[in-house]
Design an enzyme around this catalytic site. Sequence first.
Site, PDB file in Angstrom:
ATOM      1  N   TYR A  51       0.860  -1.187   0.000  1.00 38.60           N
ATOM      2  CA  TYR A  51       0.000   0.000   0.000  1.00 38.60           C
ATOM      3  C   TYR A  51       0.892   1.231   0.000  1.00 38.60           C
ATOM      4  CZ  TYR A  51      -5.025   0.247   0.011  1.00 38.60           C
ATOM      5  OH  TYR A  51      -6.321   0.318  -0.399  1.00 38.60           O
ATOM      6  N   GLU A  53      -0.345   4.846  -0.751  1.00 40.98           N
ATOM      7  CA  GLU A  53      -1.050   6.097  -1.066  1.00 40.98           C
ATOM      8  C   GLU A  53      -0.117   7.273  -0.851  1.00 40.98           C
ATOM      9  OE1 GLU A  53      -4.406   4.943   1.360  1.00 40.98           O
ATOM     10  OE2 GLU A  53      -5.745   5.771  -0.180  1.00 40.98           O
ATOM     11  N   ASP A 197      -4.978  13.445 -25.863  1.00 38.63           N
ATOM     12  CA  ASP A 197      -5.112  12.059 -25.426  1.00 38.63           C
ATOM     13  C   ASP A 197      -4.419  11.204 -26.481  1.00 38.63           C
ATOM     14  OD1 ASP A 197      -5.851   9.469 -24.848  1.00 38.63           O
ATOM     15  OD2 ASP A 197      -7.970   9.926 -24.498  1.00 38.63           O
ATOM     16  N   THR A 223      -2.756   5.844 -22.383  1.00 37.77           N
ATOM     17  CA  THR A 223      -2.705   4.518 -21.799  1.00 37.77           C
ATOM     18  C   THR A 223      -1.254   4.066 -21.920  1.00 37.77           C
ATOM     19  OG1 THR A 223      -3.178   3.576 -23.961  1.00 37.77           O
ATOM     20  CG2 THR A 223      -5.054   3.857 -22.486  1.00 37.77           C
ATOM     21  N   LYS A 226      -1.204   0.168 -25.066  1.00 32.71           N
ATOM     22  CA  LYS A 226      -1.500   0.080 -26.495  1.00 32.71           C
ATOM     23  C   LYS A 226      -0.167   0.051 -27.261  1.00 32.71           C
ATOM     24  CE  LYS A 226      -6.078   1.829 -25.633  1.00 32.71           C
ATOM     25  NZ  LYS A 226      -7.039   2.938 -25.713  1.00 32.71           N
ATOM     26  N   ARG A 232      -1.302  -2.729 -18.497  1.00 31.10           N
ATOM     27  CA  ARG A 232      -2.558  -1.995 -18.581  1.00 31.10           C
ATOM     28  C   ARG A 232      -2.532  -0.831 -17.573  1.00 31.10           C
ATOM     29  NH1 ARG A 232      -6.774  -3.094 -21.231  1.00 31.10           N
ATOM     30  NH2 ARG A 232      -5.464  -4.602 -22.298  1.00 31.10           N
TER      31      ARG A 232
HETATM   32  C1  LIG Z   1      -8.070   3.313 -24.897  1.00 28.25           C
HETATM   33  C2  LIG Z   1      -8.331   4.761 -24.769  1.00 28.25           C
HETATM   34  C3  LIG Z   1      -8.578   5.361 -23.515  1.00 28.25           C
HETATM   35  C4  LIG Z   1      -8.873   4.634 -22.237  1.00 28.25           C
HETATM   36  O1  LIG Z   1      -8.173   3.601 -21.870  1.00 28.25           O
HETATM   37  P1  LIG Z   1      -8.651   2.542 -20.744  1.00 28.25           P
HETATM   38  O2  LIG Z   1      -7.348   2.126 -20.177  1.00 28.25           O
HETATM   39  O3  LIG Z   1      -9.405   1.482 -21.484  1.00 28.25           O
HETATM   40  O4  LIG Z   1      -9.501   3.259 -19.763  1.00 28.25           O
HETATM   41  C5  LIG Z   1      -8.685   6.736 -23.459  1.00 28.25           C
HETATM   42  N1  LIG Z   1      -8.590   7.484 -24.564  1.00 28.25           N
HETATM   43  C6  LIG Z   1      -8.390   6.944 -25.779  1.00 28.25           C
HETATM   44  C7  LIG Z   1      -8.286   7.849 -26.952  1.00 28.25           C
HETATM   45  C8  LIG Z   1      -8.270   5.561 -25.926  1.00 28.25           C
HETATM   46  O5  LIG Z   1      -8.098   5.043 -27.143  1.00 28.25           O
END
Ligand SMILES: *Cc1c(COP(=O)(O)O)cnc(C)c1O
Length: 297
Positions: A51, A53, A197, A223, A226, A232
Amino acid sequence: MSVIKRFDPELFNIIQREIQREISTLELIASENFASYAVLEAAGGVMTNKYAEGYPGKRYYGGCEHVDEAENLARVRLRKLFNAGYANVQPHSGSQANMAALMTFINIGDTVMGLDLAHGGHLTHGSPVNFSGQFYNFVSYHVAKSTGRVDFDEFHKLAVQHKPKLIICGGSAYPRFIEFEQFREIANKIGAFLMADIAHPSGLIAAGLHPSPIPFCDVITSTTHKTLRGPRGGIIMTSEDRENPWGKTAPKSGRVKMMSELIDSAVMPGMQGGPLMHIIAAKAVAFGEALKPEFKI
Ligand SMILES: *Cc1c(COP(=O)(O)O)cnc(C)c1O
């Protein structure tokens, strides 16, 4: 794995079937990747027990000296990878990175612009079934039919008309590259913050194969699972740290807080509790991998 086999053969067999599925099918899901064994090992390691925080050096728990080292390493590597001045590696997912970024820059009910979900945006860019569409007044912009890319004439008109406090650029299904510079020009005209994003192209940006949002955007979220090929999770970055534009001050000293402090506190305690230290360790591994020349190849 052998330990699971011994103590939980039922789950072991399920995992074996997933391994078989992964190695015997061709994966064409753009948001997925195959993390390295080093990333998997860190993600499955003992730091899940801790933990922590708070942030390195400022935790609410004892015994954090080694998870502090892991988080610091992840932050340093991430800043280097994107040439960022500030990085937060705690968001549990891309959606939570977006939530914390929005909580930092705007208030409930404020007007925001994002790419329509059906045009390649993301749930967190204002979909009515998501917190973003429910807490904020989102105005969607769209892609042009002829190009499949943002219709900047429409976007400009909508921006001038609605005067959003913040604009989100980027999406989950967007061709070629995100036009950070063009978004910045229009954001400047109306005095809006610009958030990028980069969940999908982050690995390409890290490799220098896609333009970088760093010089153009006030805040950048992504993220890590990807194209970045990590565990993740989510991340938040800014190009440089600076005093927050609202003049928010620290309780005792009255000192004007830095943007980094506001983002950190939006993540924790704002919308998360304890960080996933095993995942942060795995993020550090993945960022280390992405810094190597092989990653670009
Ligand atoms: C995949 C994605 C997210 C969110 O990702 P999670 O980990 O699934 O919550 C946010 N913005 C964009 C543009 C994405 O493609």
